[in-house]
Design an enzyme around this catalytic site. Structure first.
Site, PDB file in Angstrom:
ATOM      1  N   ARG A 173       0.840  -1.214   0.000  1.00 56.00           N
ATOM      2  CA  ARG A 173       0.000   0.000   0.000  1.00 56.00           C
ATOM      3  C   ARG A 173       0.862   1.247   0.000  1.00 56.00           C
ATOM      4  O   ARG A 173       2.050   1.203   0.328  1.00 56.00           O
ATOM      5  CB  ARG A 173      -0.870   0.002   1.247  1.00 56.00           C
ATOM      6  CG  ARG A 173      -2.044  -0.938   1.159  1.00 56.00           C
ATOM      7  CD  ARG A 173      -2.938  -0.766   2.383  1.00 56.00           C
ATOM      8  NE  ARG A 173      -2.220  -1.133   3.602  1.00 56.00           N
ATOM      9  CZ  ARG A 173      -2.225  -2.343   4.113  1.00 56.00           C
ATOM     10  NH1 ARG A 173      -2.910  -3.290   3.543  1.00 56.00           N
ATOM     11  NH2 ARG A 173      -1.557  -2.609   5.213  1.00 56.00           N
ATOM     12  N   ARG A 177       0.251   9.024   4.889  1.00 57.20           N
ATOM     13  CA  ARG A 177      -1.084   9.514   5.283  1.00 57.20           C
ATOM     14  C   ARG A 177      -1.209  10.970   4.840  1.00 57.20           C
ATOM     15  O   ARG A 177      -0.270  11.746   5.047  1.00 57.20           O
ATOM     16  CB  ARG A 177      -1.246   9.468   6.798  1.00 57.20           C
ATOM     17  CG  ARG A 177      -1.293   8.078   7.363  1.00 57.20           C
ATOM     18  CD  ARG A 177      -1.449   8.153   8.887  1.00 57.20           C
ATOM     19  NE  ARG A 177      -1.356   6.819   9.464  1.00 57.20           N
ATOM     20  CZ  ARG A 177      -1.017   6.575  10.708  1.00 57.20           C
ATOM     21  NH1 ARG A 177      -0.742   7.572  11.534  1.00 57.20           N
ATOM     22  NH2 ARG A 177      -0.959   5.342  11.160  1.00 57.20           N
ATOM     23  N   ARG A 249      17.073 -12.479  11.127  1.00 53.21           N
ATOM     24  CA  ARG A 249      17.848 -11.312  11.540  1.00 53.21           C
ATOM     25  C   ARG A 249      17.894 -11.322  13.064  1.00 53.21           C
ATOM     26  O   ARG A 249      16.918 -11.691  13.732  1.00 53.21           O
ATOM     27  CB  ARG A 249      17.184 -10.008  11.085  1.00 53.21           C
ATOM     28  CG  ARG A 249      17.081  -9.859   9.599  1.00 53.21           C
ATOM     29  CD  ARG A 249      18.397  -9.700   8.902  1.00 53.21           C
ATOM     30  NE  ARG A 249      18.971  -8.370   9.077  1.00 53.21           N
ATOM     31  CZ  ARG A 249      20.159  -8.015   8.597  1.00 53.21           C
ATOM     32  NH1 ARG A 249      20.915  -8.907   7.948  1.00 53.21           N
ATOM     33  NH2 ARG A 249      20.614  -6.786   8.751  1.00 53.21           N
ATOM     34  N   ARG A 279      17.443   2.405  15.206  1.00 49.18           N
ATOM     35  CA  ARG A 279      16.619   3.270  16.060  1.00 49.18           C
ATOM     36  C   ARG A 279      17.213   3.356  17.457  1.00 49.18           C
ATOM     37  O   ARG A 279      18.039   2.515  17.848  1.00 49.18           O
ATOM     38  CB  ARG A 279      15.170   2.792  16.119  1.00 49.18           C
ATOM     39  CG  ARG A 279      14.978   1.405  16.677  1.00 49.18           C
ATOM     40  CD  ARG A 279      13.489   1.039  16.725  1.00 49.18           C
ATOM     41  NE  ARG A 279      13.299  -0.341  17.142  1.00 49.18           N
ATOM     42  CZ  ARG A 279      12.127  -0.917  17.347  1.00 49.18           C
ATOM     43  NH1 ARG A 279      11.007  -0.249  17.158  1.00 49.18           N
ATOM     44  NH2 ARG A 279      12.046  -2.180  17.732  1.00 49.18           N
ATOM     45  N   GLU A 300      19.791   0.253  18.593  1.00 51.38           N
ATOM     46  CA  GLU A 300      19.417  -1.063  18.053  1.00 51.38           C
ATOM     47  C   GLU A 300      20.089  -1.297  16.700  1.00 51.38           C
ATOM     48  O   GLU A 300      19.901  -0.509  15.777  1.00 51.38           O
ATOM     49  CB  GLU A 300      17.886  -1.076  17.916  1.00 51.38           C
ATOM     50  CG  GLU A 300      17.288  -2.421  17.676  1.00 51.38           C
ATOM     51  CD  GLU A 300      15.760  -2.353  17.760  1.00 51.38           C
ATOM     52  OE1 GLU A 300      15.199  -1.657  18.644  1.00 51.38           O
ATOM     53  OE2 GLU A 300      15.118  -2.965  16.906  1.00 51.38           O
ATOM     54  N   TYR A 348       6.574 -13.114  11.423  1.00 57.99           N
ATOM     55  CA  TYR A 348       6.526 -12.006  12.369  1.00 57.99           C
ATOM     56  C   TYR A 348       5.087 -11.906  12.872  1.00 57.99           C
ATOM     57  O   TYR A 348       4.153 -11.802  12.076  1.00 57.99           O
ATOM     58  CB  TYR A 348       6.954 -10.661  11.736  1.00 57.99           C
ATOM     59  CG  TYR A 348       6.769  -9.580  12.784  1.00 57.99           C
ATOM     60  CD1 TYR A 348       7.749  -9.361  13.738  1.00 57.99           C
ATOM     61  CD2 TYR A 348       5.569  -8.868  12.880  1.00 57.99           C
ATOM     62  CE1 TYR A 348       7.558  -8.439  14.757  1.00 57.99           C
ATOM     63  CE2 TYR A 348       5.369  -7.951  13.899  1.00 57.99           C
ATOM     64  CZ  TYR A 348       6.372  -7.747  14.832  1.00 57.99           C
ATOM     65  OH  TYR A 348       6.166  -6.852  15.861  1.00 57.99           O
ATOM     66  N   ASP A 350       2.627  -9.823  15.771  1.00 56.41           N
ATOM     67  CA  ASP A 350       2.450  -8.911  16.886  1.00 56.41           C
ATOM     68  C   ASP A 350       1.847  -9.680  18.061  1.00 56.41           C
ATOM     69  O   ASP A 350       1.278 -10.768  17.889  1.00 56.41           O
ATOM     70  CB  ASP A 350       1.540  -7.745  16.475  1.00 56.41           C
ATOM     71  CG  ASP A 350       2.335  -6.624  15.812  1.00 56.41           C
ATOM     72  OD1 ASP A 350       3.503  -6.424  16.186  1.00 56.41           O
ATOM     73  OD2 ASP A 350       1.782  -5.947  14.924  1.00 56.41           O
TER      74      ASP A 350
HETATM   75  C1  LIG Z   1      12.289  -6.171  18.281  1.00 51.84           C
HETATM   76  C2  LIG Z   1      10.858  -6.587  18.385  1.00 51.84           C
HETATM   77  C3  LIG Z   1       9.913  -5.662  18.775  1.00 51.84           C
HETATM   78  C4  LIG Z   1       8.577  -6.032  18.856  1.00 51.84           C
HETATM   79  N1  LIG Z   1       7.667  -5.083  19.203  1.00 51.84           N
HETATM   80  C5  LIG Z   1       6.369  -5.412  19.267  1.00 51.84           C
HETATM   81  C6  LIG Z   1       5.392  -4.421  19.572  1.00 51.84           C
HETATM   82  O1  LIG Z   1       5.712  -3.251  19.770  1.00 51.84           O
HETATM   83  N2  LIG Z   1       4.097  -4.802  19.631  1.00 51.84           N
HETATM   84  C7  LIG Z   1       3.693  -6.100  19.392  1.00 51.84           C
HETATM   85  O2  LIG Z   1       2.499  -6.394  19.449  1.00 51.84           O
HETATM   86  N3  LIG Z   1       4.613  -7.071  19.120  1.00 51.84           N
HETATM   87  C8  LIG Z   1       5.920  -6.759  19.045  1.00 51.84           C
HETATM   88  N4  LIG Z   1       6.855  -7.726  18.767  1.00 51.84           N
HETATM   89  C9  LIG Z   1       6.407  -9.125  18.584  1.00 51.84           C
HETATM   90  C10 LIG Z   1       6.397  -9.944  19.917  1.00 51.84           C
HETATM   91  O3  LIG Z   1       7.711 -10.034  20.417  1.00 51.84           O
HETATM   92  C11 LIG Z   1       5.803 -11.334  19.614  1.00 51.84           C
HETATM   93  O4  LIG Z   1       4.451 -11.161  19.268  1.00 51.84           O
HETATM   94  C12 LIG Z   1       5.866 -12.323  20.776  1.00 51.84           C
HETATM   95  O5  LIG Z   1       7.123 -12.403  21.355  1.00 51.84           O
HETATM   96  C13 LIG Z   1       5.481 -13.709  20.274  1.00 51.84           C
HETATM   97  O6  LIG Z   1       5.370 -14.593  21.369  1.00 51.84           O
HETATM   98  P1  LIG Z   1       5.793 -16.128  21.216  1.00 51.84           P
HETATM   99  O7  LIG Z   1       5.439 -16.783  22.480  1.00 51.84           O
HETATM  100  O8  LIG Z   1       5.255 -16.685  19.950  1.00 51.84           O
HETATM  101  O9  LIG Z   1       7.370 -16.065  20.996  1.00 51.84           O
HETATM  102  P2  LIG Z   1       8.520 -15.715  22.050  1.00 51.84           P
HETATM  103  O10 LIG Z   1       8.146 -14.536  22.871  1.00 51.84           O
HETATM  104  O11 LIG Z   1       9.782 -15.648  21.282  1.00 51.84           O
HETATM  105  O12 LIG Z   1       8.543 -16.982  22.994  1.00 51.84           O
HETATM  106  C14 LIG Z   1       9.052 -18.236  22.534  1.00 51.84           C
HETATM  107  C15 LIG Z   1       9.786 -18.868  23.696  1.00 51.84           C
HETATM  108  O13 LIG Z   1      10.176 -20.195  23.322  1.00 51.84           O
HETATM  109  C16 LIG Z   1      11.421 -20.448  23.946  1.00 51.84           C
HETATM  110  N5  LIG Z   1      12.056 -21.582  23.255  1.00 51.84           N
HETATM  111  C17 LIG Z   1      12.847 -21.571  22.160  1.00 51.84           C
HETATM  112  N6  LIG Z   1      13.249 -22.824  21.873  1.00 51.84           N
HETATM  113  C18 LIG Z   1      12.709 -23.653  22.810  1.00 51.84           C
HETATM  114  C19 LIG Z   1      12.773 -25.056  23.059  1.00 51.84           C
HETATM  115  N7  LIG Z   1      13.447 -25.898  22.269  1.00 51.84           N
HETATM  116  N8  LIG Z   1      12.114 -25.544  24.149  1.00 51.84           N
HETATM  117  C20 LIG Z   1      11.393 -24.732  24.946  1.00 51.84           C
HETATM  118  N9  LIG Z   1      11.282 -23.394  24.744  1.00 51.84           N
HETATM  119  C21 LIG Z   1      11.941 -22.859  23.682  1.00 51.84           C
HETATM  120  C22 LIG Z   1      12.168 -19.130  23.812  1.00 51.84           C
HETATM  121  O14 LIG Z   1      13.231 -19.045  24.747  1.00 51.84           O
HETATM  122  C23 LIG Z   1      11.058 -18.128  24.083  1.00 51.84           C
HETATM  123  O15 LIG Z   1      11.012 -17.764  25.451  1.00 51.84           O
HETATM  124  C24 LIG Z   1       8.185  -7.367  18.597  1.00 51.84           C
HETATM  125  C25 LIG Z   1       9.150  -8.312  18.221  1.00 51.84           C
HETATM  126  C26 LIG Z   1      10.468  -7.916  18.076  1.00 51.84           C
HETATM  127  C27 LIG Z   1      11.476  -8.917  17.608  1.00 51.84           C
END
Ligand SMILES: Cc1cc2nc3c(=O)[nH]c(=O)nc-3n(C[C@H](O)[C@H](O)[C@H](O)COP(=O)(O)OP(=O)(O)OC[C@H]3O[C@@H](n4cnc5c(N)ncnc54)[C@H](O)[C@@H]3O)c2cc1C
Length: 380
Positions: A173, A177, A249, A279, A300, A348, A350
């Site tokens: 898109r 804005r 990354r 940033r 970062e 990715y 949120d």
């Molecule tokens: C830099 C950054 C900024 C972000 N900012 C935002 C934001 O502003 N707003 C937003 O809504 N979202 C944001 N996000 C996205 C957000 O981080 C994710 O939505 C969220 O972390 C996803 O949760 P999850 O449980 O799927 O993954 P994770 O939080 O990564 O949890 C997965 C867990 O599994 C564990 N794990 C890995 N391997 C194994 C294994 N073999 N056995 C057991 N455990 C394991 C890891 O250690 C980790 O603790 C951002 C992401 C990044 C990278």
């Protein structure tokens, strides 16, 4: 019937599923290799300054889903927070996302919304009918000048790839804005949990049917101990990288502590290549209801993840997803395991989408038990 459920990962994905299935009476064991819960949403107070820090990058909760807003606000009080990002480029400070203020300031004009829209159309490269890459698509949508200032170097810093080598589909898109709205997110619900994200996950895991094992990695050999497993670790890691590594990354955060106010805003993006960082986030501005004499900032830096690094952003920038497709095919051959979350599905996500998908996976699992259907390897 009470089932034994193994969950890999104590982030939002694992914690939401653990809570839902524990409430349904099942016995849950959650494995987490780190020494803390909350995955990449982990936040805690800085020992020195007492500022709430988001250790894996700044996290702002935003959603357009009323049921998810209700879900999280039952777990914690949320304070109002609107993310207003600033951008440094070509020696000037602008407002992001590119809005009428940015356009007027950049081109030194005082245009109305309609005038700005017409002006930008005149900047766009109309000779490009079908853009063959990201750069051409940007030229076609917003013209060369805005692209150079706000997208070109930033994309190279963030993804380590030239926009001319990335697919046009990334920029679907018009990324601007034509009004003065500088709220970074379009969603109606936005805020910050008053004591950070960790207490939300703590609350989800505080259930008599849930056993939490920190410093414990789940691997494929442990699956036979459970009736079903939900795996939110990296998809390729589950298969011991047997087909190769999915590219990610990673981020390096350089922490600095100062007195007073460092940059006057929570997030400032650095869009050109004068700085190597993408940033700077200043975390006390995420809690504007608190007051602190000191301040903590994180610069970062983004780079390709090596096997020793934490995987942050899946690199899904190419039209070639064959390695991912092979892993997905392998996962679908497994029984009694479902891959969830940002690492388990290599997307990715949120936080609001993560929570929504985890709730759906839990619901589908409970329904599959009732209907004696097989729970699929992927539910999203
Ligand atoms: C830099 C950054 C900024 C972000 N900012 C935002 C934001 O502003 N707003 C937003 O809504 N979202 C944001 N996000 C996205 C957000 O981080 C994710 O939505 C969220 O972390 C996803 O949760 P999850 O449980 O799927 O993954 P994770 O939080 O990564 O949890 C997965 C867990 O599994 C564990 N794990 C890995 N391997 C194994 C294994 N073999 N056995 C057991 N455990 C394991 C890891 O250690 C980790 O603790 C951002 C992401 C990044 C990278």
């Amino acid at each position: 019937m009470t089932l034994k459920i193994g969950i890999a990962g104590a982030g939002f994905s694992g914690a939401v599923i653990a809570n839902e299935l524990a409430n349904a009476g099942h016995q849950i064991t959650v494995y987490e290799p780190r020494q803390h819960i909350a995955g990449n949403c982990y936040s805690s107070r800085d020992d020195e300054s007492n500022i709430m820090l988001h250790h894996f990058g700044p996290h702002i909760f935003h959603t357009d889903k009323a049921h998810i807003w209700q879900y999280v606000t039952q777990l914690s009080q949320f304070m109002p927070f609107t993310n207003r990002v600033k951008a440094m480029t070509q020696g000037q400070v602008y407002s992001l996302p590119i809005n009428l203020h940015t356009i007027n300031q950049f081109f030194k004009k005082q245009m109305s919304p309609t005038e700005a829209e017409q002006f930008l159309a005149s900047q766009a490269d109309s000779s490009i009918e079908e853009a063959s890459n990201f750069e051409e698509q940007a030229h076609k949508l917003i013209g060369k000048q805005l692209y150079q200032a706000f997208f070109k170097d930033y994309t190279i810093k963030q993804w380590g790839r030239s926009p001319a080598t990335l697919p046009a589909s990334i920029l679907k898109r018009l990324p601007v804005r034509f009004n003065y709205d500088d709220n970074y997110f379009n969603h109606p619900f936005q805020g910050m949990p008053i004591e950070g994200y960790t207490p939300l996950i703590e609350k989800l895991l505080a259930h008599p049917n849930i056993r939490l094992r920190l410093n414990s990695t789940f691997d494929a050999s442990m699956k036979c101990d459970y009736d079903h497993v939900f795996f939110s670790g990296p998809l390729d890691a589950y298969f011991d990288f047997q087909l190769g590594r999915l590219p990610y990354r990673t981020l390096d955060f350089h922490k600095e502590t100062h007195t007073g106010d460092y940059q006057g805003n929570a997030v400032v993006n650095y869009c050109d290549n004068r700085q190597a960082y993408t940033r700077i986030s200043e975390h006390k501005h995420f809690t504007p209801w608190e007051s602190h004499s000191h301040t903590v900032i994180f610069k970062e830096y983004s780079r390709e993840a090596s096997p020793e690094d934490l995987p942050y952003y899946p690199v899904r920038l190419s039209d070639d997803n064959s390695l991912l497709e092979q892993y997905i095919a392998l996962a679908k051959q497994q029984k009694n395991i479902t891959f969830v979350g940002r690492l388990g599905t290599y997307r990715y996500l949120d936080m609001d989408v993560t929570i929504d998908e985890a709730l759906t996976a839990s619901k589908l699992f409970l329904e599959s038990l009732e209907s004696h259907q097989t729970m699929p390897a992927f539910t999203a």
